[in-house]
Scaffold this active site. Structure first.
Site, PDB file in Angstrom:
ATOM      1  N   CYS A 197      29.942  42.769  44.276  1.00  0.00           N
ATOM      2  CA  CYS A 197      29.059  43.768  43.653  1.00  0.00           C
ATOM      3  C   CYS A 197      29.008  43.604  42.134  1.00  0.00           C
ATOM      4  CB  CYS A 197      29.501  45.172  44.040  1.00  0.00           C
ATOM      5  SG  CYS A 197      31.264  45.503  43.837  1.00  0.00           S
TER       6      CYS A 197
HETATM    7  N1  LIG Z   1      33.271  48.168  48.602  1.00  0.00           N
HETATM    8  C1  LIG Z   1      32.333  47.505  47.933  1.00  0.00           C
HETATM    9  O1  LIG Z   1      31.633  48.056  47.045  1.00  0.00           O
HETATM   10  C2  LIG Z   1      32.080  46.052  48.231  1.00  0.00           C
HETATM   11  C3  LIG Z   1      31.081  45.394  47.487  1.00  0.00           C
HETATM   12  C4  LIG Z   1      30.842  44.032  47.725  1.00  0.00           C
HETATM   13  C5  LIG Z   1      31.590  43.375  48.666  1.00  0.00           C
HETATM   14  N2  LIG Z   1      32.561  44.034  49.371  1.00  0.00           N
HETATM   15  C6  LIG Z   1      33.362  43.271  50.318  1.00  0.00           C
HETATM   16  O2  LIG Z   1      33.247  43.813  51.625  1.00  0.00           O
HETATM   17  C7  LIG Z   1      34.460  43.594  52.340  1.00  0.00           C
HETATM   18  C8  LIG Z   1      34.922  44.937  52.907  1.00  0.00           C
HETATM   19  O3  LIG Z   1      35.181  45.794  51.793  1.00  0.00           O
HETATM   20  P1  LIG Z   1      35.316  47.355  51.960  1.00  0.00           P
HETATM   21  O4  LIG Z   1      35.201  47.912  50.600  1.00  0.00           O
HETATM   22  O5  LIG Z   1      34.438  47.854  53.024  1.00  0.00           O
HETATM   23  O6  LIG Z   1      36.841  47.474  52.462  1.00  0.00           O
HETATM   24  P2  LIG Z   1      37.504  48.658  53.305  1.00  0.00           P
HETATM   25  O7  LIG Z   1      36.778  49.927  53.044  1.00  0.00           O
HETATM   26  O8  LIG Z   1      38.955  48.587  53.010  1.00  0.00           O
HETATM   27  O9  LIG Z   1      37.246  48.244  54.831  1.00  0.00           O
HETATM   28  C9  LIG Z   1      37.887  47.123  55.401  1.00  0.00           C
HETATM   29  C10 LIG Z   1      37.492  47.015  56.857  1.00  0.00           C
HETATM   30  O10 LIG Z   1      38.053  45.830  57.391  1.00  0.00           O
HETATM   31  C11 LIG Z   1      38.872  46.144  58.517  1.00  0.00           C
HETATM   32  N3  LIG Z   1      40.026  45.227  58.515  1.00  0.00           N
HETATM   33  C12 LIG Z   1      41.103  45.264  57.681  1.00  0.00           C
HETATM   34  N4  LIG Z   1      41.932  44.217  57.953  1.00  0.00           N
HETATM   35  C13 LIG Z   1      41.342  43.514  58.968  1.00  0.00           C
HETATM   36  C14 LIG Z   1      41.686  42.368  59.702  1.00  0.00           C
HETATM   37  N5  LIG Z   1      42.824  41.687  59.439  1.00  0.00           N
HETATM   38  N6  LIG Z   1      40.857  41.950  60.682  1.00  0.00           N
HETATM   39  C15 LIG Z   1      39.734  42.618  60.976  1.00  0.00           C
HETATM   40  N7  LIG Z   1      39.342  43.732  60.324  1.00  0.00           N
HETATM   41  C16 LIG Z   1      40.143  44.165  59.320  1.00  0.00           C
HETATM   42  C17 LIG Z   1      39.257  47.584  58.345  1.00  0.00           C
HETATM   43  O11 LIG Z   1      39.542  48.128  59.628  1.00  0.00           O
HETATM   44  P3  LIG Z   1      40.590  49.361  59.829  1.00  0.00           P
HETATM   45  O12 LIG Z   1      40.044  50.517  59.042  1.00  0.00           O
HETATM   46  O13 LIG Z   1      40.562  49.594  61.287  1.00  0.00           O
HETATM   47  O14 LIG Z   1      41.894  48.881  59.324  1.00  0.00           O
HETATM   48  C18 LIG Z   1      37.988  48.159  57.721  1.00  0.00           C
HETATM   49  O15 LIG Z   1      37.037  48.423  58.710  1.00  0.00           O
HETATM   50  C19 LIG Z   1      35.468  42.996  51.337  1.00  0.00           C
HETATM   51  O16 LIG Z   1      35.564  41.613  51.529  1.00  0.00           O
HETATM   52  C20 LIG Z   1      34.840  43.314  49.990  1.00  0.00           C
HETATM   53  O17 LIG Z   1      35.170  42.381  49.013  1.00  0.00           O
HETATM   54  C21 LIG Z   1      32.820  45.357  49.164  1.00  0.00           C
END
Ligand SMILES: NC(=O)c1ccc[n+]([C@@H]2O[C@H](COP(=O)([O-])OP(=O)(O)OC[C@H]3O[C@@H](n4cnc5c(N)ncnc54)[C@H](OP(=O)(O)O)[C@@H]3O)[C@@H](O)[C@H]2O)c1
Length: 357
Positions: A150
């Site tokens: 982002c």
């Molecule tokens: N947040 C942002 O603004 C943003 C922006 C750009 C890119 N991203 C990218 O998007 C991705 C997700 O980010 P997020 O912010 O959504 O993180 P998050 O809120 O922490 O969510 C992580 C998700 O991944 C699952 N998970 C965790 N460990 C896992 C594993 N070993 N195998 C399979 N699933 C797993 C979690 O499931 P449980 O809840 O069941 O543990 C949860 O559903 C990241 O790579 C991040 O860099 C995020």
């Protein structure tokens, strides 16, 4: 045709936002949602705002469960996607919100992430200038897409026009970003507790350590392709001081990026660089002279709003850009890229209107 979709990481922020946007997409059916520690629970326990999807239950994230869909979204912590992508060879379109397939340089990956390096996929920022064209052309018909970081896409969109036109010096870029804590995901982290961030502005990853730095350098190097005046194609020529500051707003990025004015560049040439880069773009808009955006203007929207100022006293171009990290910064970019890859109308299920106040 209706495309069947699976969304992994569906209990998290990025996965939740992908689902929120896909829920109003007329060409997809959300068939499967998966998670990790929360598998087995109702989606509504983790995403209670997604009322139309309340009937879904989170399944385990396994290749077997994700396979068999037309489209798979991976919204997992970085370093986790690669283990699944290798096993999803038969899925026609896979879109990764994580970092695993963004970087072209293994050296950069090793320096900023570590762990297994995976091949780069088509970068999901359609409006980015690349080699004299737009990244959109590289997304048409793509079967594997890496949605952007982002902060990275916010800064790259801010400065690519100036780099491509050769009107700024890319060896001395400074960017400071006010960012909401949702950019760091939903898992519990003490420094992101409400008591730590409410009423405070907290800098982090100061001094060139943030993982989005190589992604920005890669994008800006691509922007300064062969057709440009500067002719810089090596990321080594792109130097950037990058400082994010967590501020008490759930979502949003306000990036203030500056770079020296290239010798001889006139005000008209500078403004023209940005105007021509984003002329006709729906989701990346340059505001009128004298205007700068607010994060509230883009919340919930797939819009990047840019304000451009020319500070002759400091000899620097200043670009202030507002983005919703979860929409244009992730889920919106992913769905816009999906639309392009599938030949659908690019704007489907995406809005340009924010939700201020
Ligand atoms: N947040 C942002 O603004 C943003 C922006 C750009 C890119 N991203 C990218 O998007 C991705 C997700 O980010 P997020 O912010 O959504 O993180 P998050 O809120 O922490 O969510 C992580 C998700 O991944 C699952 N998970 C965790 N460990 C896992 C594993 N070993 N195998 C399979 N699933 C797993 C979690 O499931 P449980 O809840 O069941 O543990 C949860 O559903 C990241 O790579 C991040 O860099 C995020």
């Amino acid at each position: 045709m209706t495309y069947s979709v699976a969304v992994s990481g569906a209990s998290g922020y990025a996965g939740g936002e992908i689902l929120r946007l896909l829920a109003s997409h007329p060409d997809v059916e959300i068939r499967t949602v998966t998670a990790h520690s929360n598998a087995g629970q109702k989606l509504s326990e983790h995403q209670p705002h997604l009322r139309s999807l309340a009937h879904l239950t989170l399944q385990d994230t396994t290749p077997e469960i994700l396979a068999g869909h037309d489209i798979v979204f991976l919204a997992l912590p970085h370093g986790q996607s690669g283990q699944y992508t290798d096993a999803l060879g038969d899925v026609p379109l896979v879109i990764d919100a994580g970092a695993d397939h963004r970087l072209t340089s293994q050296t950069a990956w090793d320096a900023f992430y570590g762990g297994a390096f995976h091949e780069p996929w088509s970068y999901g920022v359609p409006e980015l200038l690349v080699d004299g064209g737009k990244q959109r052309e590289h997304l048409r018909g793509a079967t594997r897409v890496a949605a952007p970081g982002c902060n990275a896409s916010t800064v790259s969109l801010s400065l690519a026009p100036g780099v491509a036109a050769g009107v700024i010096d890319p060896s001395d870029i400074v960017t400071v970003l006010a960012v909401g804590p949702s950019g760091a995901g939903k898992s519990l982290k003490p420094h992101l507790l409400g008591s730590e961030i409410l009423g405070s502005a907290n800098p982090y990853a100061v001094g060139g350590t943030h993982r989005h730095i190589p992604e920005i350098r890669q994008a800006l190097a691509a922007a300064s392709g062969p057709s440009t005046v500067s002719g810089i194609v090596d990321p080594e020529g792109i130097r950037i001081s990058f400082t994010p500051v967590i501020v008490p707003m759930a979502r949003g990025i306000l990036a203030t990026s500056t770079a020296p004015i290239a010798p001889g560049a006139t005000d008209a040439q500078i403004r023209e660089a940005w105007e021509s880069a984003y002329d006709g773009e729906t989701f990346v808009q340059l505001l009128p002279e004298g205007s700068v955006p607010r994060t509230a203007d883009v919340l919930g929207a797939n819009t990047a709003l840019l304000g451009l100022a020319i500070d002759r006293a400091a000899n620097r171009v200043v670009v202030v850009t507002a983005v919703d990290n979860l929409v244009k910064g992730t889920a919106g970019a992913a769905i816009q890229s999906m639309n392009i890859a599938l030949g659908l109308t690019e704007t489907t299920a995406l809005t340009i209107n924010g939700v201020a106040p």
